[in-house]
Scaffold this motif. Structure first.
Motif, mmCIF file in Angstrom:
data_model
loop_
_atom_site.group_PDB
_atom_site.id
_atom_site.type_symbol
_atom_site.label_atom_id
_atom_site.label_comp_id
_atom_site.label_asym_id
_atom_site.label_seq_id
_atom_site.Cartn_x
_atom_site.Cartn_y
_atom_site.Cartn_z
ATOM 1 N N ASN A 176 -15.485 41.875 20.524
ATOM 2 C CA ASN A 176 -15.199 40.806 21.490
ATOM 3 C C ASN A 176 -13.904 40.095 21.120
ATOM 4 O OD1 ASN A 176 -17.918 41.410 21.912
ATOM 5 N ND2 ASN A 176 -18.576 39.299 21.940
ATOM 6 N N ARG A 177 -13.136 39.678 22.103
ATOM 7 C CA ARG A 177 -11.964 38.833 21.843
ATOM 8 C C ARG A 177 -12.361 37.364 21.835
ATOM 9 N NH1 ARG A 177 -6.429 40.917 23.074
ATOM 10 N NH2 ARG A 177 -6.074 38.813 22.377
ATOM 11 N N VAL A 178 -13.484 37.044 22.454
ATOM 12 C CA VAL A 178 -14.040 35.694 22.466
ATOM 13 C C VAL A 178 -15.510 35.832 22.091
ATOM 14 C CG1 VAL A 178 -14.615 33.700 23.915
ATOM 15 C CG2 VAL A 178 -12.461 34.918 24.272
ATOM 16 N N HIS A 179 -16.008 34.896 21.299
ATOM 17 C CA HIS A 179 -17.428 34.932 20.967
ATOM 18 C C HIS A 179 -17.976 33.510 20.898
ATOM 19 C CE1 HIS A 179 -15.672 34.417 16.902
ATOM 20 N NE2 HIS A 179 -16.754 33.684 16.687
ATOM 21 N N LEU A 180 -19.300 33.398 20.931
ATOM 22 C CA LEU A 180 -19.958 32.111 20.809
ATOM 23 C C LEU A 180 -20.255 31.835 19.342
ATOM 24 C CD1 LEU A 180 -22.604 32.211 23.690
ATOM 25 C CD2 LEU A 180 -20.254 31.385 23.774
ATOM 26 N N ASP A 181 -20.077 30.591 18.928
ATOM 27 C CA ASP A 181 -20.549 30.117 17.631
ATOM 28 C C ASP A 181 -21.785 29.277 17.907
ATOM 29 O OD1 ASP A 181 -18.525 31.281 16.151
ATOM 30 O OD2 ASP A 181 -17.364 29.448 15.921
ATOM 31 N N VAL A 182 -22.929 29.732 17.437
ATOM 32 C CA VAL A 182 -24.170 28.986 17.585
ATOM 33 C C VAL A 182 -24.259 28.088 16.352
ATOM 34 C CG1 VAL A 182 -26.676 29.158 17.795
ATOM 35 C CG2 VAL A 182 -25.209 30.888 18.873
ATOM 36 N N ARG A 183 -24.113 26.803 16.552
ATOM 37 C CA ARG A 183 -23.945 25.858 15.443
ATOM 38 C C ARG A 183 -25.292 25.414 14.866
ATOM 39 N NH1 ARG A 183 -19.368 21.829 16.049
ATOM 40 N NH2 ARG A 183 -19.990 21.744 13.879
ATOM 41 N N ALA A 184 -25.990 26.348 14.267
ATOM 42 C CA ALA A 184 -27.307 26.085 13.688
ATOM 43 C C ALA A 184 -27.218 25.300 12.380
ATOM 44 C CB ALA A 184 -28.039 27.407 13.451
ATOM 45 N N GLY A 185 -26.065 25.342 11.715
ATOM 46 C CA GLY A 185 -25.924 24.673 10.423
ATOM 47 C C GLY A 185 -24.970 23.500 10.448
ATOM 48 N N ALA A 186 -24.681 22.963 11.623
ATOM 49 C CA ALA A 186 -23.718 21.860 11.739
ATOM 50 C C ALA A 186 -24.121 20.692 10.838
ATOM 51 C CB ALA A 186 -23.613 21.396 13.189
ATOM 52 N N GLY A 187 -23.174 20.230 10.042
ATOM 53 C CA GLY A 187 -23.396 19.090 9.159
ATOM 54 C C GLY A 187 -24.006 19.449 7.818
ATOM 55 N N LEU A 188 -24.434 20.679 7.644
ATOM 56 C CA LEU A 188 -25.035 21.109 6.385
ATOM 57 C C LEU A 188 -23.995 21.825 5.538
ATOM 58 C CD1 LEU A 188 -28.404 22.545 7.753
ATOM 59 C CD2 LEU A 188 -27.954 20.240 6.853
ATOM 60 N N VAL A 189 -24.171 21.804 4.231
ATOM 61 C CA VAL A 189 -23.247 22.482 3.313
ATOM 62 C C VAL A 189 -24.027 23.234 2.252
ATOM 63 C CG1 VAL A 189 -21.368 20.835 3.670
ATOM 64 C CG2 VAL A 189 -23.004 20.444 1.830
ATOM 65 N N GLY A 190 -23.338 24.130 1.583
ATOM 66 C CA GLY A 190 -23.881 24.830 0.425
ATOM 67 C C GLY A 190 -25.139 25.615 0.712
ATOM 68 N N GLU A 191 -26.062 25.569 -0.269
ATOM 69 C CA GLU A 191 -27.299 26.345 -0.184
ATOM 70 C C GLU A 191 -28.182 25.924 0.994
ATOM 71 O OE1 GLU A 191 -28.178 29.076 -1.873
ATOM 72 O OE2 GLU A 191 -26.180 28.960 -2.760
ATOM 73 N N GLU A 192 -28.172 24.621 1.317
ATOM 74 C CA GLU A 192 -28.977 24.140 2.447
ATOM 75 C C GLU A 192 -28.487 24.769 3.746
ATOM 76 O OE1 GLU A 192 -30.550 19.975 4.449
ATOM 77 O OE2 GLU A 192 -28.734 19.917 3.222
ATOM 78 N N ARG A 193 -27.166 24.840 3.913
ATOM 79 C CA ARG A 193 -26.593 25.455 5.117
ATOM 80 C C ARG A 193 -26.945 26.941 5.183
ATOM 81 N NH1 ARG A 193 -22.090 24.570 8.667
ATOM 82 N NH2 ARG A 193 -21.215 26.515 9.408
ATOM 83 N N LEU A 194 -26.737 27.643 4.077
ATOM 84 C CA LEU A 194 -26.997 29.075 4.062
ATOM 85 C C LEU A 194 -28.472 29.362 4.341
ATOM 86 C CD1 LEU A 194 -25.775 31.860 3.757
ATOM 87 C CD2 LEU A 194 -26.133 31.673 1.283
ATOM 88 N N ALA A 195 -29.383 28.579 3.772
ATOM 89 C CA ALA A 195 -30.813 28.778 4.012
ATOM 90 C C ALA A 195 -31.165 28.527 5.482
ATOM 91 C CB ALA A 195 -31.635 27.856 3.102
ATOM 92 N N THR A 196 -30.548 27.505 6.083
ATOM 93 C CA THR A 196 -30.796 27.201 7.500
ATOM 94 C C THR A 196 -30.277 28.324 8.391
ATOM 95 O OG1 THR A 196 -30.717 24.822 7.089
ATOM 96 C CG2 THR A 196 -30.287 25.548 9.351
ATOM 97 N N LEU A 197 -29.084 28.813 8.080
ATOM 98 C CA LEU A 197 -28.514 29.921 8.861
ATOM 99 C C LEU A 197 -29.361 31.178 8.714
ATOM 100 C CD1 LEU A 197 -24.681 29.503 8.179
ATOM 101 C CD2 LEU A 197 -26.000 28.691 10.147
ATOM 102 N N GLN A 198 -29.825 31.457 7.506
ATOM 103 C CA GLN A 198 -30.640 32.655 7.282
ATOM 104 C C GLN A 198 -31.963 32.558 8.026
ATOM 105 O OE1 GLN A 198 -29.622 35.586 5.698
ATOM 106 N NE2 GLN A 198 -31.428 36.217 6.853
ATOM 107 N N ALA A 199 -32.568 31.365 8.060
ATOM 108 C CA ALA A 199 -33.815 31.186 8.803
ATOM 109 C C ALA A 199 -33.590 31.432 10.291
ATOM 110 C CB ALA A 199 -34.378 29.780 8.558
ATOM 111 N N GLU A 200 -32.476 30.925 10.827
ATOM 112 C CA GLU A 200 -32.145 31.160 12.246
ATOM 113 C C GLU A 200 -31.877 32.647 12.483
ATOM 114 O OE1 GLU A 200 -31.561 29.925 16.241
ATOM 115 O OE2 GLU A 200 -32.442 28.891 14.538
ATOM 116 N N CYS A 201 -31.180 33.276 11.570
ATOM 117 C CA CYS A 201 -30.907 34.713 11.660
ATOM 118 C C CYS A 201 -32.214 35.490 11.742
ATOM 119 C CB CYS A 201 -30.086 35.158 10.456
ATOM 120 S SG CYS A 201 -29.736 36.924 10.386
#
Length: 144
Positions: free
Chosen positions: A82-107
């Motif tokens: 794709n030349r354009v794609h959507l960013d689904v902001r599931a981890g907005a405002g989170l950083v580090g391990e908390e962000r990665l864990a939240t993204l992995q759960a959504e994945c």
């Protein structure tokens, strides 16, 4: 100065309703009401000439904030990135391990809906973690 324009995001796909319903689940979007005079979208679709049936489908943000998503049937399959794609902001405002864990759960939830995992990028000195995925027809998007 011009005013802000409303826009929709259009996806080319083989099965518009199937892909639209996938994105409803991903984003919390809904299918809009059937056109006036029709009890359901199926009734509306049956009213069309055979060559126009199942040619498109749409979904909307129930809050009215996000853009309408429109899915149209095209004869060719996806062949390049794709030349354009959507960013689904599931981890907005989170950083580090908390962000990665939240993204992995959504994945994991999206994998159960038929999405595919492409790449997990772990945070470095410049960027936070994100996960690149594909929807049920191979369109790339990111969990960010």
């Amino acid at each position: 100065m011009s005013s802000v324009k409303h826009f929709q995001v259009t996806f080319d796909c083989a099965e518009p309703e199937r892909v639209a319903r996938f994105w409803c689940e991903v984003l919390g979007y809904v299918v809009p009401p059937a056109p006036e005079g029709f009890a359901t979208w199926e009734d509306y679709d049956r009213s069309l000439p055979p060559e126009d049936r199942s040619a498109w489908f749409a979904c909307i943000d129930p809050t009215g904030v996000g853009p309408r998503l429109y899915f149209e049937c095209v004869p060719e399959g996806k062949v390049v990135k794709n030349r354009v794609h959507l960013d689904v902001r599931a981890g907005a405002g989170l950083v580090g391990e908390e962000r990665l864990a939240t993204l992995q759960a959504e994945c994991d939830l999206l994998l159960a809906l038929g999405a595919s995992h492409v790449l997990t990028q772990v945070a470095d000195e410049e960027n936070e973690s994100c996960i690149t995925m594909q929807d049920i027809e191979g369109n790339e998007f990111c969990l960010a």
